[in-house]
Scaffold this motif. Structure first.
Motif, PDB file in Angstrom:
ATOM      1  N   TYR A 108      71.136  53.268 106.560  1.00 44.64           N
ATOM      2  CA  TYR A 108      69.681  53.370 106.407  1.00 44.64           C
ATOM      3  C   TYR A 108      68.980  53.215 107.770  1.00 44.64           C
ATOM      4  CZ  TYR A 108      71.075  52.447 101.561  1.00 44.64           C
ATOM      5  OH  TYR A 108      71.678  52.486 100.327  1.00 44.64           O
ATOM      6  N   ALA A 271      72.968  61.970  92.421  1.00 45.33           N
ATOM      7  CA  ALA A 271      71.967  63.017  92.188  1.00 45.33           C
ATOM      8  C   ALA A 271      70.898  63.064  93.273  1.00 45.33           C
ATOM      9  CB  ALA A 271      71.328  62.835  90.818  1.00 45.33           C
ATOM     10  N   GLU A 273      68.782  65.112  93.906  1.00 44.88           N
ATOM     11  CA  GLU A 273      68.120  66.277  93.306  1.00 44.88           C
ATOM     12  C   GLU A 273      66.972  65.774  92.431  1.00 44.88           C
ATOM     13  OE1 GLU A 273      70.514  68.923  91.110  1.00 44.88           O
ATOM     14  OE2 GLU A 273      71.948  69.251  92.742  1.00 44.88           O
ATOM     15  N   LEU A 275      65.205  64.814  89.180  1.00 47.67           N
ATOM     16  CA  LEU A 275      65.719  64.375  87.876  1.00 47.67           C
ATOM     17  C   LEU A 275      64.760  64.798  86.775  1.00 47.67           C
ATOM     18  CD1 LEU A 275      66.541  61.004  89.472  1.00 47.67           C
ATOM     19  CD2 LEU A 275      68.291  62.341  88.280  1.00 47.67           C
ATOM     20  N   ILE A 290      65.773  51.060  87.901  1.00 46.77           N
ATOM     21  CA  ILE A 290      66.540  52.213  88.370  1.00 46.77           C
ATOM     22  C   ILE A 290      66.503  52.160  89.891  1.00 46.77           C
ATOM     23  CG2 ILE A 290      66.572  54.736  88.513  1.00 46.77           C
ATOM     24  CD1 ILE A 290      65.248  54.725  85.716  1.00 46.77           C
ATOM     25  N   GLY A 292      68.586  53.538  93.775  1.00 44.46           N
ATOM     26  CA  GLY A 292      69.510  54.458  94.408  1.00 44.46           C
ATOM     27  C   GLY A 292      70.353  53.708  95.419  1.00 44.46           C
TER      28      GLY A 292
ATOM     29  N   HIS B 279      62.607  62.601  92.383  1.00 45.40           N
ATOM     30  CA  HIS B 279      63.704  63.132  93.185  1.00 45.40           C
ATOM     31  C   HIS B 279      64.701  62.013  93.479  1.00 45.40           C
ATOM     32  CE1 HIS B 279      66.067  65.195  96.165  1.00 45.40           C
ATOM     33  NE2 HIS B 279      65.393  66.309  95.938  1.00 45.40           N
ATOM     34  N   GLY B 280      65.944  62.225  93.044  1.00 44.84           N
ATOM     35  CA  GLY B 280      66.978  61.201  93.231  1.00 44.84           C
ATOM     36  C   GLY B 280      67.118  60.778  94.689  1.00 44.84           C
ATOM     37  N   GLY B 281      66.979  61.752  95.599  1.00 44.60           N
ATOM     38  CA  GLY B 281      67.118  61.448  97.019  1.00 44.60           C
ATOM     39  C   GLY B 281      66.114  60.410  97.499  1.00 44.60           C
ATOM     40  N   ILE B 283      65.114  57.716  96.110  1.00 39.87           N
ATOM     41  CA  ILE B 283      65.548  56.321  95.925  1.00 39.87           C
ATOM     42  C   ILE B 283      66.925  56.074  96.544  1.00 39.87           C
ATOM     43  CG2 ILE B 283      64.070  55.788  93.952  1.00 39.87           C
ATOM     44  CD1 ILE B 283      66.444  56.251  92.095  1.00 39.87           C
ATOM     45  N   ILE B 284      67.746  57.141  96.624  1.00 43.12           N
ATOM     46  CA  ILE B 284      69.091  56.980  97.215  1.00 43.12           C
ATOM     47  C   ILE B 284      68.974  56.670  98.713  1.00 43.12           C
ATOM     48  CG2 ILE B 284      71.186  58.262  97.828  1.00 43.12           C
ATOM     49  CD1 ILE B 284      71.083  59.520  94.996  1.00 43.12           C
ATOM     50  N   MET B 285      68.082  57.404  99.411  1.00 43.05           N
ATOM     51  CA  MET B 285      67.843  57.114 100.826  1.00 43.05           C
ATOM     52  C   MET B 285      66.976  55.858 100.903  1.00 43.05           C
ATOM     53  SD  MET B 285      69.148  60.087 101.787  1.00 43.05           S
ATOM     54  CE  MET B 285      69.338  61.751 101.109  1.00 43.05           C
ATOM     55  N   GLY B 286      67.543  54.746 101.255  1.00 41.26           N
ATOM     56  CA  GLY B 286      66.760  53.521 101.396  1.00 41.26           C
ATOM     57  C   GLY B 286      66.972  52.523 100.272  1.00 41.26           C
ATOM     58  N   ARG B 287      67.923  52.841  99.369  1.00 37.81           N
ATOM     59  CA  ARG B 287      68.268  51.904  98.286  1.00 37.81           C
ATOM     60  C   ARG B 287      66.995  51.353  97.621  1.00 37.81           C
ATOM     61  NH1 ARG B 287      72.839  47.488  99.674  1.00 37.81           N
ATOM     62  NH2 ARG B 287      71.091  46.503 100.752  1.00 37.81           N
ATOM     63  N   LYS B 288      66.078  52.253  97.289  1.00 34.63           N
ATOM     64  CA  LYS B 288      64.805  51.842  96.712  1.00 34.63           C
ATOM     65  C   LYS B 288      64.926  51.662  95.206  1.00 34.63           C
ATOM     66  CE  LYS B 288      62.362  54.068 100.474  1.00 34.63           C
ATOM     67  NZ  LYS B 288      61.391  55.109 100.875  1.00 34.63           N
ATOM     68  N   ARG B 289      63.951  50.961  94.641  1.00 38.18           N
ATOM     69  CA  ARG B 289      64.045  50.599  93.234  1.00 38.18           C
ATOM     70  C   ARG B 289      62.746  50.913  92.493  1.00 38.18           C
ATOM     71  NH1 ARG B 289      67.402  45.654  94.824  1.00 38.18           N
ATOM     72  NH2 ARG B 289      68.524  46.625  96.544  1.00 38.18           N
TER      73      ARG B 289
END
Lengths: 351, 351
Positions: A108, A271, A273, A275, A290, A292, B279-281, B283-289
């Protein structure tokens, strides 16, 4: 200064991968020079080769699940020596000074971690080249020790599929007795099951495909939940402490959210992408979460590898030669692999 | 055993609210009998009256932001006595034995908390009736003390709008120096700003409407961020420790997610509706919640009220008589209230 190295690359979005000569930098004082023995094939490789994320730079030399042997080390390198068995994952550099890097979460990095391929190369002009190659030169801070008791071929996918699933399970403190669901059985999902099982969780494989049940149990699942079976989903409603969602494409999260206990979290790792529509009520009722998660930091990658050494965890793999990489990609698109292709990089010598 | 009590009710989805006689149970040994002085008007009242959530039972007597004076207490009641100033919020009962109740989170009672109106009445046949009424009889475990220094009229909305915003701010440990964004300035949002400010956070009002800026600052916002202004949004990207999202309808969460720091959380408290594609990205970028939160437990409601007493926090209100309730509903639909209607229940005597 650089020298030519054999590799396999795609020269455009439409092109097959084929032999290619690339430049690798001469090792600096901080570098580890690695002869690549094995390289796992990640779905991201395919995305980058085909420019699915619109950021590819050609030629693309993919590969970020690298296992190799140290050839030489720079004078400031302390933790590695010639002949060490080492790994390199998705990153080869980061700023080392931002708050993310200070927290050992280089993935990150606020200034942008340098990805193993298709990242901006700080040493040579152009972009980084990945592991489908005979050698790689990497800053010592981004090199991992591979426990000697692990099969090095089967350890390759730990560097991406492994850490991607380990990191959220570890960060959200999955522990003995927790009921953990792993959604989707592919390269990521099969590692999720192995880790959750090894951590002592009651591990449930959640899949649309009843025909994956037997395999899931062999991998360590205590139960299999068929997500298309409404009755089964109802029976498991509100019962999961944690869900690891490895689905690689946009999907409807609502049925999975309903499986979570109050205050429990579902973490998406696949994902990248858009959702489908989430119902706000599904998370408001029960204070559900939820989140990521993206790969993992170098420190936790080493922790994961050490855990794998202690618990004999490796990936399920199918070995291929580099000459078969295009065929392997075609099979990857059809999910026709159990569960990760690994390239025997010795085969590159025949190209 | 029951006795007739004056109230205002809607007798069907299409009907205006009008005077109605309802039955209240005679107090049991565990009950507190309360004369209602004031009752706040929550948007849920309108949703229930109009059967928007498809679970209304008519006649609907709304009202779950109740301030009153204790008339009498049952023989087992220890914490309340006649003439105490008390409050009743969204719930009047729960199983008291499930894990949620044991964790003082009765709102998530696994056997279903009994809501103040439109819930199954355990004592009388039928369903519960809310606070648009001269009296209410409530189990002692669901009655709150109102700090004597607070204006009781302006304390009414604390029982729903207050606890709904307090609970996530408190649960996610918002503290001095945090950068906290409150999204949406209505009944909930205005309390979110007041609480975040009182907790010492650097409080940012996030709104689509530039004309709300002045008000937001009066309420305690340190800054106002106009969410439609792309340049402003870019400047605040990745900078928030916490976001309280009070938007009451489905919306696009993606621009707000981009405001979160690594590992930070956005909590939804308003949108009990399908949301637009996430967009899944993001939250995935940055381990956001992203999480949800629903009102709050009785213990934390008392903590919130005590905090309000210590910090002089109450709602901004507009007083109405019960005879004006239908007009108030029409204005509520148009967000034409700053920021909560409160009914002076003395006016019921004139009906």
């Amino acid at each position: 200064m650089s020298k030519e190295t054999k590799a396999y690359a795609a020269s455009s979005k439409e092109a097959d991968l084929e032999p290619f000569e690339i430049n690798r930098r001469k090792p600096t004082a901080e570098d580890v020079e690695i002869e690549i023995l094995y390289c796992g094939v990640c779905h991201s490789d395919l995305h980058q080769v085909r420019n699915d994320w619109k950021n590819s730079k050609y030629p693309v030399v993919p590969g970020h699940e690298i296992i190799g042997k140290v050839v030489s080390v720079g004078e400031n390198v302390e933790n590695f020596k010639a002949n060490d068995l080492v790994g390199v994952g998705c990153m080869v550099d980061s700023c080392q000074t931002c708050s993310a890097c200070e927290d050992d979460l280089e993935q990150y990095c606020e200034n942008g971690a340098v990805m193993t391929y298709n990242g901006p190369d700080k040493h040579l002009d152009g972009h980084t080249f990945g592991g489908y190659s005979e050698k790689i030169v990497v800053d010592q801070n981004f090199v991992l020790h591979i426990p000697p008791n692990l099969d090095p071929k089967a350890a390759a996918p730990l560097l991406c599929a492994g850490i991607t699933t380990w990191s959220p399970l570890s960060h959200w403190n999955v522990k003995k007795g927790d009921k953990v669901g792993v959604i989707g059985l592919g390269g990521l999902g099969h590692m999720g099951i192995k880790f959750a099982h090894a951590m002592g969780a009651h591990t449930v494989m959640i899949t649309t495909s009843p025909n994956k049940s037997e395999d899931a149990k062999k991998l360590g699942a205590d139960e299999v939940l068929i997500s298309k079976d409404e009755q089964q989903m109802k029976e498991h409603a509100g019962s999961f402490d944690f869900l690891l969602n490895t689905i690689p494409v946009g999907h409807d999260m609502n049925p999975y959210v309903s499986l979570l206990k109050r205050d429990a979290t579902m973490v998406l790792v696949g994902a990248v992408e858009p959702l489908e529509s989430l119902h706000g009520g599904g998370i408001i009722m029960g204070r559900k979460r939820i989140a990521g998660s993206m790969i993992g930091g170098i420190k936790e990658t080493q922790e994961m590898l050490d855990f794998c050494g202690e618990n004999d965890v490796v990936s399920e793999i199918e070995m291929i030669n580099i000459q078969n990489i295009n065929e392997a990609y075609d099979r990857l698109v059809k999910s026709d692999v159990k569960y990760r292709f690994v390239i025997d990089m010795q085969s590159l010598k025949d190209s």
